[in-house]
Scaffold this active site. Structure first.
Site, PDB file in Angstrom:
ATOM      1  N   ALA A  48       3.945   8.191  -3.698  1.00 52.04           N
ATOM      2  CA  ALA A  48       3.303   6.869  -3.790  1.00 52.04           C
ATOM      3  C   ALA A  48       3.650   6.001  -2.578  1.00 52.04           C
ATOM      4  O   ALA A  48       2.785   5.318  -2.014  1.00 52.04           O
ATOM      5  CB  ALA A  48       3.703   6.161  -5.086  1.00 52.04           C
ATOM      6  N   CYS A  49       4.900   6.034  -2.149  1.00 50.84           N
ATOM      7  CA  CYS A  49       5.320   5.213  -1.007  1.00 50.84           C
ATOM      8  C   CYS A  49       4.680   5.713   0.285  1.00 50.84           C
ATOM      9  O   CYS A  49       4.327   4.913   1.153  1.00 50.84           O
ATOM     10  CB  CYS A  49       6.844   5.192  -0.893  1.00 50.84           C
ATOM     11  SG  CYS A  49       7.628   4.387  -2.317  1.00 50.84           S
ATOM     12  N   THR A  50       4.506   7.022   0.405  1.00 55.06           N
ATOM     13  CA  THR A  50       3.832   7.583   1.574  1.00 55.06           C
ATOM     14  C   THR A  50       2.380   7.122   1.612  1.00 55.06           C
ATOM     15  O   THR A  50       1.880   6.712   2.657  1.00 55.06           O
ATOM     16  CB  THR A  50       3.937   9.125   1.573  1.00 55.06           C
ATOM     17  OG1 THR A  50       5.317   9.482   1.648  1.00 55.06           O
ATOM     18  CG2 THR A  50       3.174   9.736   2.738  1.00 55.06           C
ATOM     19  N   ALA A  53       2.375   3.415   2.637  1.00 56.71           N
ATOM     20  CA  ALA A  53       2.762   3.253   4.043  1.00 56.71           C
ATOM     21  C   ALA A  53       1.647   3.728   4.973  1.00 56.71           C
ATOM     22  O   ALA A  53       1.356   3.079   5.987  1.00 56.71           O
ATOM     23  CB  ALA A  53       4.055   4.005   4.320  1.00 56.71           C
TER      24      ALA A  53
END
Length: 157
Positions: A48-50, A53
């Site tokens: 999710a963070c990838t 970002a």
């Protein structure tokens, strides 16, 4: 458990000095005079963070054209942020806040619901900061997917 800070539009954004993925000190004050999008995310190199970002990376040109810089903040160590930036071609500053002092100043660390359990951790959040260092938008507890498109719409990009 300490009371969580909630930033509101018009409030001054808490100043900070943190190391970026290259080990360079970066402060909020260096962005004075330009607009800024700061996003707080739980952990580098997770799915999710990838996604979040990379969506911000894809949006840096239109945001820059509208006068906005982008900064990501997590608890990750500088070396992990460097690997994250290199792996995914992230060209904006990724700041390391291992002791969560900046997270707490922005109200992005505290109790949250994680898969039905109440835990303490990073609350995925994004802030739009104006040229004078004041909070223009404070978006707490957001979903990673589709969030960047919402931010772009909010700032008129």
């Amino acid at each position: 458990m300490t009371e969580r800070v909630i930033l509101e539009p018009g409030m001054p954004a808490p100043d900070f000095t943190l190391l970026d993925q290259d080990g360079t000190e970066r402060s909020l004050s260096e962005f004075r005079g330009s607009k800024l999008v700061i996003f707080f995310y739980p952990q580098a190199m997770t799915p999710a963070c990838t996604t979040e970002a990379c969506e911000f990376q894809e949006s840096t040109a239109p945001l820059a054209a509208a006068g906005y810089s982008v900064i990501g903040v997590s608890r990750d160590a500088v070396d992990k942020l460097k690997r994250f930036a290199e792996r995914d071609g992230l060209e904006y500053p990724l700041l390391s806040d291992p002791d969560t002092a900046v997270h707490r100043a922005y109200g992005t660390f505290g109790e949250k619901n994680s898969y039905g359990r109440i835990v303490e951790g990073v609350i995925r959040s994004t802030f739009v900061i104006d040229e004078e260092g004041k909070v223009e938008r404070a978006l707490y507890n957001i979903k990673a997917t589709g969030h960047v498109a919402r931010v772009l719409k909010m700032v008129g990009v």
